[in-house]
Enzyme design. Structure first.
Site, short mmCIF file in Angstrom:
data_model
loop_
_atom_site.label_atom_id
_atom_site.label_comp_id
_atom_site.label_asym_id
_atom_site.label_seq_id
_atom_site.Cartn_x
_atom_site.Cartn_y
_atom_site.Cartn_z
N LYS A 75 48.97 33.00 22.55
CA LYS A 75 49.43 31.62 22.45
C LYS A 75 48.44 30.77 21.66
O LYS A 75 48.82 30.02 20.76
CB LYS A 75 49.65 31.04 23.84
CG LYS A 75 50.12 29.58 23.84
CD LYS A 75 50.30 29.06 25.25
CE LYS A 75 50.64 27.57 25.24
NZ LYS A 75 50.84 27.04 26.60
N GLU A 106 39.18 38.68 23.27
CA GLU A 106 39.52 40.10 23.38
C GLU A 106 40.60 40.49 22.37
O GLU A 106 40.51 41.52 21.70
CB GLU A 106 40.00 40.41 24.81
CG GLU A 106 38.95 40.19 25.88
CD GLU A 106 38.97 38.78 26.45
OE1 GLU A 106 38.38 38.57 27.52
OE2 GLU A 106 39.56 37.87 25.82
N GLY A 161 51.34 30.79 29.37
CA GLY A 161 51.23 32.19 29.01
C GLY A 161 51.88 33.13 30.02
O GLY A 161 52.60 34.06 29.65
N ARG A 162 51.64 32.90 31.31
CA ARG A 162 52.20 33.80 32.32
C ARG A 162 53.69 33.54 32.58
O ARG A 162 54.31 34.25 33.37
CB ARG A 162 51.40 33.68 33.62
CG ARG A 162 51.28 32.27 34.17
CD ARG A 162 50.25 32.21 35.30
NE ARG A 162 49.98 30.85 35.74
CZ ARG A 162 49.11 30.04 35.18
NH1 ARG A 162 48.43 30.44 34.11
NH2 ARG A 162 48.90 28.83 35.66
N GLU A 174 47.07 33.09 39.56
CA GLU A 174 46.57 32.20 38.52
C GLU A 174 47.28 30.85 38.58
O GLU A 174 46.72 29.83 38.19
CB GLU A 174 46.75 32.83 37.13
CG GLU A 174 45.95 32.13 36.04
CD GLU A 174 45.85 32.94 34.76
OE1 GLU A 174 44.85 33.67 34.59
OE2 GLU A 174 46.77 32.84 33.93
N HIS A 230 50.11 56.20 50.94
CA HIS A 230 49.01 57.17 51.07
C HIS A 230 47.69 56.57 50.61
O HIS A 230 46.73 57.30 50.35
CB HIS A 230 49.34 58.43 50.25
CG HIS A 230 50.57 59.12 50.72
ND1 HIS A 230 50.57 60.04 51.74
CD2 HIS A 230 51.87 59.00 50.32
CE1 HIS A 230 51.80 60.47 51.95
NE2 HIS A 230 52.61 59.86 51.10
N LYS A 273 35.64 31.82 30.33
CA LYS A 273 35.66 32.16 28.91
C LYS A 273 34.51 31.46 28.17
O LYS A 273 33.88 32.03 27.28
CB LYS A 273 37.00 31.75 28.29
CG LYS A 273 38.18 32.60 28.73
CD LYS A 273 39.46 32.10 28.07
CE LYS A 273 40.66 32.91 28.50
NZ LYS A 273 41.92 32.41 27.87
#
Length: 535
Positions: free
Chosen positions: A206, A212, A267-268, A353, A384, A494
């Site tokens: 965005k 990264e 973004g999410r 978030e 498990h 960040k």
């Protein structure tokens, strides 16, 4: 004391909780044989069974009174109409508009955003056609075989989840790869598998500033330039999905290869936008539009239904009931469908978030619990792994069981009923527990859960599922009086990362604590340790 906790509806729920705590779930089912009918809903192939919650009709009445007391209906209207609901950034949050089938009619800051959204979708459709018909080729004229999606957070988790969930609907031979974190070895291993001449890269960011993502993009660009010398590889091998068109252009990406995002999409919450380009490339545009139709169907359900017939509202209110009145510390997402393997981690970001906040929209501190810990795993694996703690440990939690009733697109004739049996048996055990004369065999039980049953996992029902949880998050944010559309804690991390990155790059090892006066001795000591290995 906040205005929320002094509301009559909140006080009534606190008092009512003390009554409910005296009754077990088993007892509630014993005295009411019609609980499933009373406490379940169906909508377009999606069933919600919330009868295994410690509630009675009075509980729902009181929770709905709380929703009215915080003016939930007005907040929902504000969300859909483009009002400024992201209060810290002074922006609307219009992810619902991304799947609105209308071609016009939603004006935000003087612009009809629906026409803009549909223009972007049409651009995606044209590009997909060019890829499918081999009209869009690599720099050496070869057809594209591999798509690499570079993104992190919502630009990675949403597309990764959707592409994996809808793998049976893939109708192309394109291979899809996702790269999020900076890991030299992992990226190197991926590049060894790829043919540079047939690889297409999507930079999904965005802001187009994410460290990264851009670092990985530059590495792959260098790899492409080395493998395909004397060619303008960036024009034929790079796309961008971003709200920062100018920054993408400065990177070298041609205007026709930039797919728009907007500042009013978090973004999410962006999966239904061009961030979903990688998904559309593999399942096709019609299936992607069906995904949008499913999300829109749930949007309309959320907007129009009364609280007690409203799935997202009920999920949100039940979560508040568990967190604030019954002291649940965690909520567990347990899909019993291997296609949904990334759904829990997708929801971890969406919920934590968004609602992992301790400051209200009026900038005062909360004096009540907000988002619980959200985590999960494929149910059969989780049985498990960590179910033991849930059955016999001391944690207070609630859970969502998710499964598909039909698997008509299964590649083999596998006993699906065994999967359903496992899900139902575990939810039953969570609720009932088990009594034994031998102490270590006793299961406490009385743990709340919801069950979400899809008629079949399709693009449409996955769209519904995504919108369901998006709106659940919004409902809880309204109750808790917080802004679910920002993430300042992440942003601060960040900023620190940028500063420490430059410290790590220096060559001389400074005396402990003397190099950077704002760093604690642990951070400085570890920086010096790392730099000592650069020699």
């Amino acid at each position: 004391m906040s205005s929320l906790t002094t509301m009559p509806a909140w006080k009534a729920l606190e008092q009512h909780a003390e009554e409910i705590k005296k009754k077990s779930l088993v007892e509630l089912f014993t005295v009411d044989s019609k609980r499933f009918k009373k406490f379940s809903l169906q909508e377009s192939g999606l069933t919600l069974d919330y009868s295994k919650n410690p509630i009675i009709e009075k509980t729902l009445d009181l929770l709905c009174q709380l929703a009215d007391a915080v003016h939930l209906k007005q907040h929902i209207h504000d969300l859909f109409s483009g009002k400024c609901v992201n209060t810290t950034q002074q922006l609307p949050a219009l992810h619902t508009a991304l799947r609105d089938p209308r071609s016009s009619g939603l004006i935000v800051n003087g612009t009809d955003i629906l026409s803009t959204i549909h223009a972007a979708l049409d651009k995606m459709a044209v590009f997909l056609t060019h890829i499918q018909e081999n009209k869009r080729l690599g720099a050496t004229g070869q057809a594209i075989t591999d798509i690499v999606n570079l993104g992190i957070g919502g630009s990675d988790l949403g597309p990764l989840m959707a592409a994996t969930s809808l793998k049976p609907y893939q109708h192309t031979s394109l291979r899809l790869h996702f790269v999020s974190h900076i890991d030299n070895n992992a990226l190197y291993q991926l590049l060894k598998q790829l043919n540079a001449e047939t690889t297409l890269v999507i930079i999904a960011s965005k802001s187009f500033t994410t460290l990264e993502t851009l670092s990985n993009a530059k590495t792959i660009l260098h790899w492409l330039q080395k493998k395909i010398p004397n060619k303008s590889v960036i024009n034929q091998h790079f796309l961008a999905a971003t709200a920062q068109v100018e920054k993408a252009s400065q990177f070298g990406i041609a205007q026709e290869n930039i797919f728009p995002l907007w500042d009013w999409v978090g973004g999410r919450f962006s999966l239904c936008s061009c961030i979903g380009l990688s998904v559309a490339l593999t399942i096709g545009m019609e299936n992607f539009r069906d995904f949008l139709r499913g999300a829109h169907a749930l949007d309309q359900h959320f907007y129009n239904h009364p609280w007690q017939k409203n799935m997202p509202v009920l999920l949100g209110l039940l979560g508040v009931w568990q967190r604030n009145f019954l002291s649940a510390e965690a909520h567990i997402i347990l899909p019993y469908d291997s296609a949904l393997k990334y759904f829990p981690v997708y929801l971890q970001q969406l919920e934590m978030e968004s609602n992992g906040k301790s400051t209200r929209i009026d900038n005062t501190k909360v004096d009540y619990a907000t988002c619980p810990l959200i985590f999960g795993e494929l149910g059969l694996n989780a049985q498990h792994a960590f179910y033991q703690l849930f059955h016999q440990g001391t944690a207070r939690f609630s859970a969502d069981f998710i499964f598909s009733l039909s698997h008509s697109k299964q590649a083999c004739d596998h006993p699906h009923q065994q999967v359903i049996a496992s899900a139902l048996s575990q939810s039953k055990a969570f609720m009932e527990g088990y009594s034994s004369d031998i102490a270590y065999k006793t299961l406490l039980g009385n743990h709340a859960s919801n069950t979400l049953a899809l008629a079949e996992l399709t693009p449409f029902t996955l769209g519904m599922l995504v919108a369901l949880y998006e709106h659940k998050v919004f409902v809880q944010s309204v109750i808790w009086q917080i802004n679910p559309f920002d993430q300042w804690g992440v942003e601060y991390g960040k900023q620190l990362s940028q500063s420490i990155y430059h410290d790590l790059a220096e060559t001389a090892v400074s005396p402990l604590g003397s190099h950077h006066t704002t760093l604690d001795s642990s951070t400085q000591g570890l920086i010096d340790l790392y730099r000592s290995y650069l020699k």
